[in-house]
Design a protein around this motif. Structure first.
Motif, PDB file in Angstrom:
ATOM      1  N   SER A 119       0.820  -1.220   0.000  1.00  0.00           N
ATOM      2  CA  SER A 119       0.000   0.000   0.000  1.00  0.00           C
ATOM      3  C   SER A 119       0.847   1.259   0.000  1.00  0.00           C
ATOM      4  O   SER A 119       0.322   2.363  -0.150  1.00  0.00           O
ATOM      5  N   TYR A 120       2.165   1.125   0.159  1.00  0.00           N
ATOM      6  CA  TYR A 120       3.056   2.280   0.106  1.00  0.00           C
ATOM      7  C   TYR A 120       3.632   2.502  -1.294  1.00  0.00           C
ATOM      8  O   TYR A 120       4.386   3.447  -1.517  1.00  0.00           O
ATOM      9  N   LYS A 121       3.282   1.649  -2.231  1.00  0.00           N
ATOM     10  CA  LYS A 121       3.793   1.784  -3.592  1.00  0.00           C
ATOM     11  C   LYS A 121       2.823   2.577  -4.468  1.00  0.00           C
ATOM     12  O   LYS A 121       1.632   2.692  -4.176  1.00  0.00           O
ATOM     13  N   VAL A 122       3.364   3.089  -5.564  1.00  0.00           N
ATOM     14  CA  VAL A 122       2.593   3.863  -6.534  1.00  0.00           C
ATOM     15  C   VAL A 122       2.789   3.229  -7.905  1.00  0.00           C
ATOM     16  O   VAL A 122       3.900   2.793  -8.242  1.00  0.00           O
ATOM     17  N   SER A 123       1.733   3.175  -8.690  1.00  0.00           N
ATOM     18  CA  SER A 123       1.822   2.589 -10.027  1.00  0.00           C
ATOM     19  C   SER A 123       2.122   3.672 -11.058  1.00  0.00           C
ATOM     20  O   SER A 123       1.501   4.741 -11.056  1.00  0.00           O
ATOM     21  N   ILE A 124       3.094   3.409 -11.929  1.00  0.00           N
ATOM     22  CA  ILE A 124       3.385   4.301 -13.052  1.00  0.00           C
ATOM     23  C   ILE A 124       3.358   3.482 -14.332  1.00  0.00           C
ATOM     24  O   ILE A 124       3.453   2.256 -14.305  1.00  0.00           O
ATOM     25  N   SER A 125       3.226   4.143 -15.469  1.00  0.00           N
ATOM     26  CA  SER A 125       3.162   3.438 -16.747  1.00  0.00           C
ATOM     27  C   SER A 125       4.510   2.821 -17.096  1.00  0.00           C
ATOM     28  O   SER A 125       5.565   3.296 -16.658  1.00  0.00           O
ATOM     29  N   SER A 126       4.467   1.771 -17.898  1.00  0.00           N
ATOM     30  CA  SER A 126       5.704   1.114 -18.338  1.00  0.00           C
ATOM     31  C   SER A 126       6.576   2.073 -19.132  1.00  0.00           C
ATOM     32  O   SER A 126       7.815   2.056 -19.021  1.00  0.00           O
ATOM     33  N   ARG A 127       5.934   2.907 -19.931  1.00  0.00           N
ATOM     34  CA  ARG A 127       6.686   3.880 -20.733  1.00  0.00           C
ATOM     35  C   ARG A 127       7.449   4.854 -19.838  1.00  0.00           C
ATOM     36  O   ARG A 127       8.630   5.131 -20.055  1.00  0.00           O
ATOM     37  N   ARG A 128       6.768   5.378 -18.802  1.00  0.00           N
ATOM     38  CA  ARG A 128       7.425   6.296 -17.872  1.00  0.00           C
ATOM     39  C   ARG A 128       8.513   5.578 -17.073  1.00  0.00           C
ATOM     40  O   ARG A 128       9.584   6.129 -16.818  1.00  0.00           O
ATOM     41  N   PHE A 129       8.230   4.326 -16.684  1.00  0.00           N
ATOM     42  CA  PHE A 129       9.204   3.553 -15.924  1.00  0.00           C
ATOM     43  C   PHE A 129      10.514   3.415 -16.704  1.00  0.00           C
ATOM     44  O   PHE A 129      11.604   3.618 -16.157  1.00  0.00           O
ATOM     45  N   LYS A 130      10.408   3.075 -17.976  1.00  0.00           N
ATOM     46  CA  LYS A 130      11.618   2.909 -18.800  1.00  0.00           C
ATOM     47  C   LYS A 130      12.385   4.227 -18.918  1.00  0.00           C
ATOM     48  O   LYS A 130      13.620   4.252 -18.867  1.00  0.00           O
ATOM     49  N   TYR A 131      11.638   5.319 -19.074  1.00  0.00           N
ATOM     50  CA  TYR A 131      12.287   6.627 -19.191  1.00  0.00           C
ATOM     51  C   TYR A 131      12.995   6.983 -17.890  1.00  0.00           C
ATOM     52  O   TYR A 131      14.131   7.484 -17.894  1.00  0.00           O
ATOM     53  N   TRP A 132      12.349   6.735 -16.766  1.00  0.00           N
ATOM     54  CA  TRP A 132      12.946   7.057 -15.467  1.00  0.00           C
ATOM     55  C   TRP A 132      14.175   6.189 -15.187  1.00  0.00           C
ATOM     56  O   TRP A 132      15.140   6.655 -14.598  1.00  0.00           O
ATOM     57  N   ILE A 133      14.124   4.932 -15.601  1.00  0.00           N
ATOM     58  CA  ILE A 133      15.296   4.051 -15.440  1.00  0.00           C
ATOM     59  C   ILE A 133      16.491   4.641 -16.188  1.00  0.00           C
ATOM     60  O   ILE A 133      17.617   4.726 -15.663  1.00  0.00           O
ATOM     61  N   MET A 134      16.259   5.063 -17.421  1.00  0.00           N
ATOM     62  CA  MET A 134      17.326   5.595 -18.260  1.00  0.00           C
ATOM     63  C   MET A 134      17.900   6.890 -17.687  1.00  0.00           C
ATOM     64  O   MET A 134      19.074   7.206 -17.895  1.00  0.00           O
ATOM     65  N   ASN A 135      17.077   7.625 -16.946  1.00  0.00           N
ATOM     66  CA  ASN A 135      17.514   8.927 -16.439  1.00  0.00           C
ATOM     67  C   ASN A 135      17.781   8.917 -14.935  1.00  0.00           C
ATOM     68  O   ASN A 135      17.818   9.970 -14.299  1.00  0.00           O
ATOM     69  N   ASP A 136      17.971   7.721 -14.383  1.00  0.00           N
ATOM     70  CA  ASP A 136      18.356   7.551 -12.983  1.00  0.00           C
ATOM     71  C   ASP A 136      17.323   8.103 -12.001  1.00  0.00           C
ATOM     72  O   ASP A 136      17.662   8.579 -10.927  1.00  0.00           O
ATOM     73  N   PHE A 137      16.031   8.025 -12.375  1.00  0.00           N
ATOM     74  CA  PHE A 137      14.976   8.375 -11.440  1.00  0.00           C
ATOM     75  C   PHE A 137      14.407   7.132 -10.758  1.00  0.00           C
ATOM     76  O   PHE A 137      13.573   7.235  -9.860  1.00  0.00           O
ATOM     77  N   VAL A 138      14.837   5.961 -11.215  1.00  0.00           N
ATOM     78  CA  VAL A 138      14.437   4.699 -10.593  1.00  0.00           C
ATOM     79  C   VAL A 138      15.685   3.863 -10.351  1.00  0.00           C
ATOM     80  O   VAL A 138      16.541   3.740 -11.227  1.00  0.00           O
ATOM     81  N   ARG A 139      15.776   3.314  -9.153  1.00  0.00           N
ATOM     82  CA  ARG A 139      16.865   2.401  -8.823  1.00  0.00           C
ATOM     83  C   ARG A 139      16.282   1.185  -8.111  1.00  0.00           C
ATOM     84  O   ARG A 139      15.108   1.176  -7.740  1.00  0.00           O
ATOM     85  N   LEU A 140      17.111   0.196  -7.938  1.00  0.00           N
ATOM     86  CA  LEU A 140      16.692  -1.030  -7.282  1.00  0.00           C
ATOM     87  C   LEU A 140      17.044  -0.948  -5.795  1.00  0.00           C
ATOM     88  O   LEU A 140      18.179  -0.637  -5.436  1.00  0.00           O
ATOM     89  N   GLY A 141      16.060  -1.192  -4.940  1.00  0.00           N
ATOM     90  CA  GLY A 141      16.297  -1.231  -3.507  1.00  0.00           C
ATOM     91  C   GLY A 141      16.033  -2.627  -2.979  1.00  0.00           C
ATOM     92  O   GLY A 141      15.544  -3.503  -3.700  1.00  0.00           O
TER      93      GLY A 141
END
Length: 769
Positions: A705-727
């Protein structure tokens, strides 16, 4: 040693459960589900005999736990169990039954063998006896090895004593190879073209129900009674005291036996009409069953859950929400985790609470919670069991993409053909070509429509087309707020809604404004829905999340351009109770550049044309009786490649269903099911602490319940631009540390605004891998 089925739970101060006690707990559930799911026996094809066979499955399913090494495990003593499968050791006791014919014995064997693991896993498990030296026995073939393991390590006399408790006597137990049954089922699985397939589906689903609920010690399974619908009579009595009655379409539904397609304006009591219909079906058949209230958007579920809970009485716990993560967790818990003494387990009271939400008589769901059953995802046999004789109520079924609509059509056909389900579909806005598709898939539906006089009473909206972008025209909205009007603003994207809310919220009190969209955590979204219900909210800014099921009433709406069916739903949140003069619905002509990713440009363009026609002919006053003409103008056919997508998905899923077989995984279909979800769940960096706390407490549902859903397209863009990392968060087992990975974003999260797409925080180095 006393034969155990469950080890003690020191944390909850609950003692170990004996094998006899566990069987009795499962049989208590068996007694309850006979009343909760009476249609199961009919669907199985063998009538009341079904329950007798299921009882045998329950009594014999865990007898293999009498293996001495497994008993040592449950008694928390050193052991050589080596993660074998106890269900394999149950089969020789089934073979010793002389009171059943061979066909029934085969069914019982198959159900017991598969009640924890699929058959491919069992095939790997049986190879243990081909490659391992067990109990000092080596160099023997599989049959001799398994037989020797059984004879030397299973407490046969102890099992006979257990069976005597249930008035079952077996003589000589002659262990034979179980591999032939496993290989036989893998090579010839029981698909739908087999006349025993439904029987096997339901026996397996029934055993899982009894085993899981018996293990959780949940025996109170709610059953709908006619008296539970008394709130409908009370509501009608109040109306009569005021000189009114139910609407004509509600009364027609209350007397209709069979499937229904209901068309009526928003705010005209379609929910009550559906419940009146469900009560009539139960009254006519004399049988209860599960009611599924199916909504298109997850964001709408909480509000409908609260509404139905109030109707049926919260204290009765008749209404629940189906949560995919919850059902997955509970299924997994009762596979292996309960036997791993090194795993920290939830308190049994928490498990009971979670299971109660799965056993409710009325469930509020999205269609995907039911569609996953026909895709053959884990637990689908229990799903079929519960759907037998069910009442499926679809709200706003038009609001799906062509491929999902095709899946729903297949689901409707399957549920009626195989599970004797009953269907009511309701909508305020359905194009005729979609209605034609539904009429083909529903058995003899009665078409119920609100009468013309009611539509005349529902003249409550005036469309006003305004030039420019909504975001550039907030001065008019501010003026309405300063005149103490209740204002609804609907945007097409989260970013647009956030920006508009920032501009407007300063003009009302802190507790008078709410922003609602899909980029909040589940926890925060629930809190905001509670605010809408309990507080006098003067400003609500939202996205599509407000289109369905929120019982709200505003004075005016300002909305970005959208397809006509979406606009009609948005308009329905204004002057909902018709206690005001005609209210304005302001639609802006200009769309944001990003809106083309949300709605087809052509459909929005034709919608504007349809609204221009209403303004030209009626001065903008919306005659809901004539809205069907506007809907059919905008949606005269599938459009673009919609028909191709529909036909392709419809054909594919009908073919895939033919491959369904109980106790068998289909990895390809599972992947196909999840491909259609354009979303990835990520954890805001600022909530890592709360998430970690829940994970360490093994409260996986709260953690999600603490997570937020984003689109796959946005997810890929954020990965490429270091807005998403693995924890990762580490949870401990007795002798090792388990790493649980998750995706995390440094985008700023605000409980007021949600996940901010255009702002980010500095990465905290200790939080990610």
């Amino acid at each position: 040693m006393t034969l155990l089925a469950k080890s003690k739970d020191s944390k909850s101060n609950i003692s170990a459960q004996t094998l006899t006690e566990h069987i009795n707990a499962c049989l208590l559930v068996w007694e309850r589900i006979k009343f909760a799911f009476p249609e199961v026996a009919t669907v199985s094809g063998i009538g009341g005999r079904f329950w007798d066979i299921l009882r045998q499955c329950i009594i014999f399913h865990d007898l293999g736990k009498a293996h001495i090494e497994f008993q040592k495990l449950l008694h928390e003593k050193p052991n050589q169990w080596k993660n074998q499968r106890h269900e394999l050791f149950s089969i020789p006791f089934v073979d010793a039954l002389t009171s059943e014919d061979q066909e029934i014995l085969s069914l019982i064997r198959f159900v017991i063998l598969g009640h924890h693991k699929d058959y491919e896993t069992l095939r790997n498990a049986i190879s243990f006896y081909e490659i391992e030296s067990f109990g000092g026995l080596s160099g023997l073939d599989e049959t001799e090895n398994f037989s020797a393991a059984f004879e030397n390590h299973v407490d046969i006399d102890g099992v006979k004593q257990v069976l005597n408790e249930f008035e079952i006597t077996i003589e000589t137990v002659m262990p034979k190879s179980v591999s032939k049954w496993i290989h036989q089922y893998i090579s010839r699985p029981c698909r739908l073209d087999n006349d025993k397939s439904l029987l096997l589906f339901l026996l397996f689903g029934g055993l899982k129900w009894c085993d899981h609920l018996g293990s959780a010690m949940v025996s109170n399974i709610p059953v709908l009674h006619m008296s539970d619908f008394s709130f409908l009579d009370s509501k009608r009595a109040r109306l009569c005291q005021q000189g009114y009655d139910f609407y004509a379409h509600q009364l027609v539904c209350s007397q209709t036996v069979g499937n229904v397609v209901l068309t009526a304006p928003t705010g005209s009591g379609k929910t009550e009409a559906a419940l009146l219909w469900a009560r009539k079906q139960m009254e006519q058949s004399g049988q209860t069953g599960r009611v599924y209230y199916i909504l298109p958007f997850t964001a709408s579920i909480n509000a409908m859950y609260e509404r139905l809970s109030e109707y049926f009485g919260k204290e009765k716990e008749m209404v629940g929400m189906l949560h995919g993560k919850l059902s997955d967790y509970l299924n997994n818990y009762f596979e292996d985790a309960q036997y791993d003494l090194g795993t920290k387990k939830e308190e049994i009271q928490q498990i009971r609470s979670k299971f109660r939400s799965l056993t409710t008589s009325v469930k509020v769901v999205t269609p995907f919670q039911l569609l996953k059953h026909i895709f053959g995802l884990k637990g689908y046999e229990q799903g079929f069991f519960e759907m037998a004789g069910s009442y499926l109520i679809f709200d706003e079924i038009h609001a799906y993409s062509p491929d999902v609509f095709a899946q729903i059509k297949v689901l409707l056909e399957f549920a009626q053909k195989y599970l004797n389900s009953h269907v009511l579909i309701m909508t305020a806005t359905m194009p005729k070509f979609l209605q034609a598709e539904l009429e083909q898939s529903i058995k003899g539906p009665k078409l119920v429509q609100a009468d013309i006089d009611l539509y005349k009473k529902f003249v409550r909206h005036r469309v006003v087309l305004q030039e420019g972008l909504l975001a550039d025209s907030t001065s008019n909205i501010i003026d309405c707020l300063q005149r103490d009007m209740k204002v609804l603003v609907v945007c097409n994207t989260v970013l647009s809604a956030q920006n508009v809310f920032r501009d407007l919220c300063k003009y009302v009190g802190k507790d008078e404004a709410v922003l609602l969209h899909s980029s909040f955590t589940g926890k925060d979204r629930s809190l905001k829905e509670q605010m809408l219900k309990l507080n006098d909210i003067r400003l609500l800014v939202g996205t599509q999340a407000i289109e369905v099921s929120l019982d709200i009433d505003y004075d005016i709406i300002f909305t970005e351009p959208a397809p006509i069916d979406a606009l009609i739903q948005r308009f329905g949140r204004v002057n909902r109770k018709r206690e005001k003069e005609i209210c304005d619905c302001i639609v802006f002509r200009e769309a944001n550049n990003s809106d083309k990713f949300i709605y087809p440009t052509e459909i929005v363009y034709k919608t504007i044309q349809a609204l221009e026609q209403i303004i030209h002919e009626k001065g903008g006053v919306v005659d809901e009786a004539l809205l069907q003409n506007s809907i059919d103008f905008v949606y005269d056919q599938w459009g673009e490649d919609g028909k191709t997508k529909f036909d392709k998905q419809y054909f594919y899923l009908n073919e895939a269903i033919k491959l369904l077989a109980p106790m068998q995984k289909n990895k390809v279909q599972e992947e196909d099911f999840y491909k259609q979800f354009d979303g990835v769940k990520i954890l805001p960096q600022s909530l890592v602490g709360e998430y970690t706390t829940c994970m360490n407490q093994f409260d996986y549902i709260s953690a999600e319940s603490y997570k937020v859903s984003i689109s796959s397209r946005r997810f890929k863009y954020w990965i490429m631009n270091d807005f998403v990392r693995l924890g990762s968060v580490h949870t401990s087992k007795k002798d090792k540390i388990i790493e649980n990975r998750y995706y995390m974003t440094n985008k700023t999260y605000s409980s007021e605004l949600g996940l901010l797409m255009d702002e980010e925080d500095y990465w905290v180095e200790s939080d990610f891998l």
